[in-house]
Design a protein around this motif. Structure first.
Motif, PDB file in Angstrom:
ATOM      1  N   CYS A 131       0.814  -1.228   0.000  1.00  0.00           N
ATOM      2  CA  CYS A 131       0.000   0.000   0.000  1.00  0.00           C
ATOM      3  C   CYS A 131       0.846   1.276   0.000  1.00  0.00           C
ATOM      4  CB  CYS A 131      -0.920   0.024   1.221  1.00  0.00           C
ATOM      5  SG  CYS A 131      -2.111  -1.325   1.257  1.00  0.00           S
ATOM      6  N   GLY A 132       2.137   1.130   0.327  1.00  0.00           N
ATOM      7  CA  GLY A 132       3.017   2.295   0.364  1.00  0.00           C
ATOM      8  C   GLY A 132       2.731   3.228   1.531  1.00  0.00           C
ATOM      9  N   VAL A 133       2.264   2.675   2.668  1.00  0.00           N
ATOM     10  CA  VAL A 133       1.957   3.492   3.836  1.00  0.00           C
ATOM     11  C   VAL A 133       2.603   2.896   5.085  1.00  0.00           C
ATOM     12  CG1 VAL A 133      -0.268   4.277   2.906  1.00  0.00           C
ATOM     13  CG2 VAL A 133      -0.202   2.276   4.396  1.00  0.00           C
ATOM     14  N   GLN A 134       2.807   3.748   6.058  1.00  0.00           N
ATOM     15  CA  GLN A 134       3.199   3.265   7.376  1.00  0.00           C
ATOM     16  C   GLN A 134       1.904   2.983   8.130  1.00  0.00           C
ATOM     17  OE1 GLN A 134       5.225   5.917  10.177  1.00  0.00           O
ATOM     18  NE2 GLN A 134       6.727   4.285  10.435  1.00  0.00           N
ATOM     19  N   ALA A 135       1.702   1.734   8.495  1.00  0.00           N
ATOM     20  CA  ALA A 135       0.426   1.307   9.063  1.00  0.00           C
ATOM     21  C   ALA A 135       0.261   1.825  10.486  1.00  0.00           C
ATOM     22  CB  ALA A 135       0.336  -0.209   9.059  1.00  0.00           C
ATOM     23  N   PRO A 136      -0.845   2.526  10.744  1.00  0.00           N
ATOM     24  CA  PRO A 136      -1.125   2.914  12.120  1.00  0.00           C
ATOM     25  C   PRO A 136      -1.531   1.682  12.931  1.00  0.00           C
ATOM     26  CG  PRO A 136      -2.953   3.551  10.717  1.00  0.00           C
ATOM     27  CD  PRO A 136      -1.878   2.983   9.814  1.00  0.00           C
ATOM     28  N   LEU A 137      -1.356   1.768  14.202  1.00  0.00           N
ATOM     29  CA  LEU A 137      -1.637   0.638  15.091  1.00  0.00           C
ATOM     30  C   LEU A 137      -3.030   0.056  14.873  1.00  0.00           C
ATOM     31  CD1 LEU A 137      -0.624  -1.105  17.425  1.00  0.00           C
ATOM     32  CD2 LEU A 137      -1.376   0.683  18.995  1.00  0.00           C
ATOM     33  N   GLU A 138      -4.018   0.915  14.639  1.00  0.00           N
ATOM     34  CA  GLU A 138      -5.386   0.427  14.464  1.00  0.00           C
ATOM     35  C   GLU A 138      -5.559  -0.416  13.211  1.00  0.00           C
ATOM     36  OE1 GLU A 138      -4.433   4.098  14.183  1.00  0.00           O
ATOM     37  OE2 GLU A 138      -4.870   3.831  16.288  1.00  0.00           O
ATOM     38  N   ASP A 139      -4.633  -0.348  12.260  1.00  0.00           N
ATOM     39  CA  ASP A 139      -4.718  -1.124  11.016  1.00  0.00           C
ATOM     40  C   ASP A 139      -3.775  -2.323  11.005  1.00  0.00           C
ATOM     41  OD1 ASP A 139      -6.606   0.610  10.031  1.00  0.00           O
ATOM     42  OD2 ASP A 139      -5.244   1.668   8.687  1.00  0.00           O
ATOM     43  N   VAL A 140      -3.307  -2.725  12.181  1.00  0.00           N
ATOM     44  CA  VAL A 140      -2.341  -3.825  12.267  1.00  0.00           C
ATOM     45  C   VAL A 140      -3.019  -5.058  12.857  1.00  0.00           C
ATOM     46  CG1 VAL A 140      -0.169  -4.593  13.314  1.00  0.00           C
ATOM     47  CG2 VAL A 140      -0.408  -2.237  12.483  1.00  0.00           C
ATOM     48  N   GLU A 141      -2.713  -6.189  12.244  1.00  0.00           N
ATOM     49  CA  GLU A 141      -3.164  -7.476  12.760  1.00  0.00           C
ATOM     50  C   GLU A 141      -1.945  -8.253  13.233  1.00  0.00           C
ATOM     51  OE1 GLU A 141      -6.445 -10.185  11.005  1.00  0.00           O
ATOM     52  OE2 GLU A 141      -4.542 -10.859  10.119  1.00  0.00           O
ATOM     53  N   VAL A 142      -2.020  -8.804  14.430  1.00  0.00           N
ATOM     54  CA  VAL A 142      -0.946  -9.635  14.971  1.00  0.00           C
ATOM     55  C   VAL A 142      -1.339 -11.095  14.753  1.00  0.00           C
ATOM     56  CG1 VAL A 142      -1.902  -9.549  17.325  1.00  0.00           C
ATOM     57  CG2 VAL A 142       0.504 -10.120  16.986  1.00  0.00           C
ATOM     58  N   ARG A 143      -0.354 -11.880  14.297  1.00  0.00           N
ATOM     59  CA  ARG A 143      -0.581 -13.300  14.048  1.00  0.00           C
ATOM     60  C   ARG A 143       0.520 -14.096  14.728  1.00  0.00           C
ATOM     61  NH1 ARG A 143      -1.473 -13.028   7.467  1.00  0.00           N
ATOM     62  NH2 ARG A 143      -3.151 -11.473   7.507  1.00  0.00           N
ATOM     63  N   PRO A 144       0.237 -15.344  15.076  1.00  0.00           N
ATOM     64  CA  PRO A 144       1.295 -16.168  15.671  1.00  0.00           C
ATOM     65  C   PRO A 144       2.423 -16.376  14.674  1.00  0.00           C
ATOM     66  CG  PRO A 144      -0.838 -17.310  15.686  1.00  0.00           C
ATOM     67  CD  PRO A 144      -1.020 -16.033  14.938  1.00  0.00           C
ATOM     68  N   SER A 157      -3.179 -15.348  25.889  1.00  0.00           N
ATOM     69  CA  SER A 157      -2.407 -16.282  25.062  1.00  0.00           C
ATOM     70  C   SER A 157      -3.309 -17.071  24.125  1.00  0.00           C
ATOM     71  CB  SER A 157      -1.606 -17.240  25.950  1.00  0.00           C
ATOM     72  OG  SER A 157      -0.641 -16.532  26.690  1.00  0.00           O
ATOM     73  N   VAL A 158      -4.451 -17.518  24.635  1.00  0.00           N
ATOM     74  CA  VAL A 158      -5.391 -18.275  23.806  1.00  0.00           C
ATOM     75  C   VAL A 158      -5.912 -17.397  22.669  1.00  0.00           C
ATOM     76  CG1 VAL A 158      -7.646 -19.426  23.796  1.00  0.00           C
ATOM     77  CG2 VAL A 158      -6.000 -19.909  25.623  1.00  0.00           C
ATOM     78  N   ALA A 159      -6.295 -16.163  22.984  1.00  0.00           N
ATOM     79  CA  ALA A 159      -6.818 -15.258  21.948  1.00  0.00           C
ATOM     80  C   ALA A 159      -5.768 -14.949  20.890  1.00  0.00           C
ATOM     81  CB  ALA A 159      -7.317 -13.963  22.586  1.00  0.00           C
ATOM     82  N   LEU A 160      -4.501 -14.856  21.290  1.00  0.00           N
ATOM     83  CA  LEU A 160      -3.444 -14.484  20.345  1.00  0.00           C
ATOM     84  C   LEU A 160      -2.894 -15.679  19.558  1.00  0.00           C
ATOM     85  CD1 LEU A 160      -1.535 -11.786  22.417  1.00  0.00           C
ATOM     86  CD2 LEU A 160      -3.152 -11.444  20.537  1.00  0.00           C
ATOM     87  N   ARG A 161      -3.492 -16.835  19.714  1.00  0.00           N
ATOM     88  CA  ARG A 161      -3.136 -17.982  18.872  1.00  0.00           C
ATOM     89  C   ARG A 161      -3.770 -17.870  17.492  1.00  0.00           C
ATOM     90  NH1 ARG A 161      -4.379 -22.328  23.370  1.00  0.00           N
ATOM     91  NH2 ARG A 161      -2.635 -21.837  24.744  1.00  0.00           N
ATOM     92  N   ALA A 162      -4.705 -16.949  17.356  1.00  0.00           N
ATOM     93  CA  ALA A 162      -5.366 -16.691  16.075  1.00  0.00           C
ATOM     94  C   ALA A 162      -5.079 -15.241  15.693  1.00  0.00           C
ATOM     95  CB  ALA A 162      -6.873 -16.912  16.214  1.00  0.00           C
ATOM     96  N   PRO A 163      -5.207 -14.891  14.429  1.00  0.00           N
ATOM     97  CA  PRO A 163      -5.018 -13.483  14.060  1.00  0.00           C
ATOM     98  C   PRO A 163      -5.940 -12.584  14.887  1.00  0.00           C
ATOM     99  CG  PRO A 163      -5.106 -14.853  12.096  1.00  0.00           C
ATOM    100  CD  PRO A 163      -5.468 -15.740  13.255  1.00  0.00           C
ATOM    101  N   HIS A 164      -5.391 -11.445  15.303  1.00  0.00           N
ATOM    102  CA  HIS A 164      -6.130 -10.515  16.166  1.00  0.00           C
ATOM    103  C   HIS A 164      -5.742  -9.087  15.797  1.00  0.00           C
ATOM    104  CE1 HIS A 164      -8.112  -9.119  19.838  1.00  0.00           C
ATOM    105  NE2 HIS A 164      -7.056  -8.339  20.025  1.00  0.00           N
TER     106      HIS A 164
END
Length: 171
Positions: A131-144, A157-164
């Motif tokens: 996208c050519g942008v620096q992603a703001p925190l609200e647009d970031v997904e954390v994955r294992p 830990s259980v919740a963060l085993r899936a994309p969040h």
């Protein structure tokens, strides 16, 4: 010679920042708030931090304006901790430190960060090449990541085993 407890006399922006976020556990509390942890019990279970230390860190972060306390229940009274805009500004330093640790102190990443709108993995400064942008925190997904080991069973830990999505409350 004993170390001082603060950086009084230092005319330095880094020293001033360390006064607020430089104590042990503080950045981990901020990191968890970025993951969407909001409740005292979830911070406590996920971090394995002593209660007195967690209480002090949360109070200090609220006093500094990094976290805000919000009541989510009246009877009995219960409050949660939410990142303020000032706290959200710590996203890039937290990401940089985590990725430095991955490169130099571990074998592989425990968490991977993606630009949620397009699914592209972010670089060390949260830049999305697609996208050519620096992603703001609200647009970031954390994955294992591949280095995620040891299946802990606390809610976080259980919740963060899936994309969040970052900042979304942990269910």
């Amino acid at each position: 010679m004993a170390l001082g407890k603060n950086y009084d006399g230092q005319d330095c922006s880094l020293a001033k920042a360390l006064e607020v976020i430089g104590e042990r556990w503080t950045l981990l509390v901020v990191r968890d708030a970025m993951y969407g942890v909001r409740r005292y019990g979830d911070f406590l279970a996920h971090l394995d931090v002593p209660r007195a230390v967690l209480s002090q860190r949360l109070s200090a972060l609220v006093e500094a304006g990094i976290l805000e306390k919000r009541r989510y229940q009246d009877a009995p009274p219960r409050e949660e901790y939410v990142l303020t805009p000032m706290g959200r500004e710590l996203w890039l330093p937290v990401l940089a430190l985590a990725q430095w640790g991955e490169r130099n102190l571990t074998r592989s990443p425990r968490r991977l960060f993606f630009h949620q709108p397009c699914g592209t993995r972010l670089d060390q400064v949260a830049f999305c090449a697609a996208c050519g942008v620096q992603a703001p925190l609200e647009d970031v997904e954390v994955r294992p990541g591949p280095g995620l080991e040891g299946a802990r069973d606390d809610r976080v830990s259980v919740a963060l085993r899936a994309p969040h999505r970052m900042l979304d409350p942990i269910p």
